[in-house]
Design an enzyme around this catalytic site. Structure first.
Site, PDB file in Angstrom:
ATOM      1  N   LYS A   4       0.725  -1.499  -0.125  1.00 23.79           N
ATOM      2  CA  LYS A   4      -0.105   0.135  -0.164  1.00 23.79           C
ATOM      3  C   LYS A   4       0.789   1.286  -0.021  1.00 23.79           C
ATOM      4  CE  LYS A   4      -4.564  -1.334   1.404  1.00 23.79           C
ATOM      5  NZ  LYS A   4      -4.459  -2.873   1.880  1.00 23.79           N
TER       6      LYS A   4
ATOM      7  N   GLU B 126      -9.469   7.257   3.257  1.00 24.82           N
ATOM      8  CA  GLU B 126     -10.290   6.435   3.889  1.00 24.82           C
ATOM      9  C   GLU B 126      -9.658   5.072   4.170  1.00 24.82           C
ATOM     10  OE1 GLU B 126      -9.506   6.238   0.788  1.00 24.82           O
ATOM     11  OE2 GLU B 126      -9.175   4.007   0.328  1.00 24.82           O
TER      12      GLU B 126
ATOM     13  N   SER C  19       1.541  -9.629  -0.941  1.00 24.16           N
ATOM     14  CA  SER C  19       1.355  -8.308  -0.833  1.00 24.16           C
ATOM     15  C   SER C  19       1.424  -7.784   0.644  1.00 24.16           C
ATOM     16  CB  SER C  19      -0.155  -8.030  -1.230  1.00 24.16           C
ATOM     17  OG  SER C  19      -0.894  -8.810  -0.383  1.00 24.16           O
TER      18      SER C  19
END
Ligand SMILES: *Cc1c(COP(=O)(O)O)cnc(C)c1O
Length: 387
Positions: free
Chosen positions: A84, A106, A370
């Site tokens: 991310k 968010e 990930s």
């Protein structure tokens, strides 16, 4: 920069938001051509975020499976513990370039909120994060991390008080404060140009895979596998490989078997949510259905519009796997490779392992890992240890 991927994508937003989206698109077009911007991003990717991440040959795992050789793209080693940050860092720099000194975001499980708070602190940008009240209760350590990083966390009390409501609140804030504020959207979703921008910043994953696989075995992978929530780590893995012969496989959350999980591509239908046309889990009237997955990062009723297009075109295959299979993959990776993975990519590992068994020993599979599993240890432990 495509506004549409076939019929998908677009910008289904109130007119008041259109100037902001246009400004963002123009800003990004000029930034991606600017060698100074690209140099600054590459430098921070290296020195602050820890890129490039390794492409690791998982030889004990491969031997245990007995089939194709498995390589892990180690996004779990990025600063903050997940992919991310790639997107948060890129958009943070873009925001600075656009002269916006306030970031809003968010967050569902809190991972994107933490990544944004890290970037905000490092770049000296005020950061405010919208998070559903229910999620704040479930993810207390991430709320604490965001606060320690200097961010303000706003509880969202609307609707189901989870991620989709947090996105609605962030969009509302952006409409009011667009002069001073950049909305740092956390996945390859939302109105144009967000899906394209997020894809660009996450494509560093697939570009590195191409370079590293050439170095390891002189060719592209035979198969690349990634988990799909909103679809950012998957599109970042797939996009640079679209023009190659590599088979591409996206894995969604199938949940516990009682409902649809969060498998919008495999079990949903086209509709509009959060400013985009895409596959959604919805009822006959277009109301969004509740989703569930053991992996909080996959728990979203929509998916990035480029994935919707790639599914219809057949270039990428999408499938779903269950909570139980993901848990099994967690233990398999922990005990063969000494890696505690996040539950999200465990979905990719579970399906990749099945495929590996049916492939030749000289074939190569790359799985995008990930994120790391520290955030999931309590959930994993509550399901007991494998026999
Ligand atoms: C958030 C998250 C995901 C899902 O998001 P995508 O946008 O689909 O990549 C996957 N893995 C981890 C570790 C996450 O934190």
């Amino acid at each position: 920069m495509p506004r549409r991927y076939g019929p998908y994508g677009g910008a289904y937003v109130p007119e008041t938001l259109i100037p902001a989206l246009q400004e963002l698109e123009a800003g990004w077009r000029s930034a991606r051509k600017d060698s100074g911007f690209r140099r600054e991003l590459a430098q921070l990717q290296q020195d602050w975020a820890g890129r490039p991440t390794p492409l690791y040959p998982a030889s004990r795992l491969s031997a245990e499976i007995g089939g194709a050789q498995i390589f892990l793209k180690r996004e779990d080693l990025v600063h903050g513990g997940a992919h991310k940050l790639n997107n948060a860092l890129g958009q943070g720099l873009l925001s600075k370039r656009l002269g916006k000194k306030r970031l809003i975001a968010e967050t569902g499980a809190g991972q994107h909120g933490v990544a944004t708070a890290m970037v905000g602190a490092m770049l000296g940008l005020r950061t405010e994060v919208y998070m559903g009240e229910v999620d704040m209760e479930r993810q207390k350590p991430n709320v604490e991390r965001m606060r320690l990083l200097g961010a303000t966390v706003h509880p969202v009390t609307q609707g189901t008080r989870t991620l989709k409501d947090a996105i609605n609140e962030a969009l509302r804030d952006w409409i009011t404060n667009v002069e001073t504020t950049h909305y740092l959207l956390g996945s390859a979703v939302g109105p144009h140009p967000f899906p394209s921008i997020v894809c660009d910043f996450q494509s560093v994953i697939g570009e590195e895979i191409r370079r590293q696989s050439r170095r390891h075995w002189g060719d592209v992978p035979d198969l690349a596998v990634a988990c799909v929530g909103g679809g950012s780590n998957a599109i970042g893995t797939f996009h640079p490989l679209l023009s190659t012969r590599t088979k591409l496989l996206g894995v969604e959350a199938g949940g516990d078997g009682t409902g649809e999980g969060a498998a919008s591509l495999t079990r949903g239908s086209p509709g509009v949510l959060h400013g985009m046309m895409t596959y959604l889990l919805q009822d006959d009237e277009g109301q969004i259905l509740p989703t569930e997955s053991l992996a909080p990062g996959l728990d979203y009723a929509g998916v990035g519009p480029e994935h919707a297009f790639l599914k219809d075109s057949g270039r990428v295959e999408y499938t779903a796997t269950s909570d139980a299979e993901a848990l099994r993959a967690f233990h398999l990776l922990a005990r063969t490779e000494g890696i505690l993975p996040a539950l999200e990519p465990c979905h990719a590992v579970a399906v990749a392992v099945e495929r590996a068994r049916a492939m030749r020993r000289d074939e190569k599979i790359v799985i995008t890992l990930s994120g790391r599993g520290d955030k999931d240890l309590e959930v994993v432990a509550s399901h007991g240890h494998p026999a």
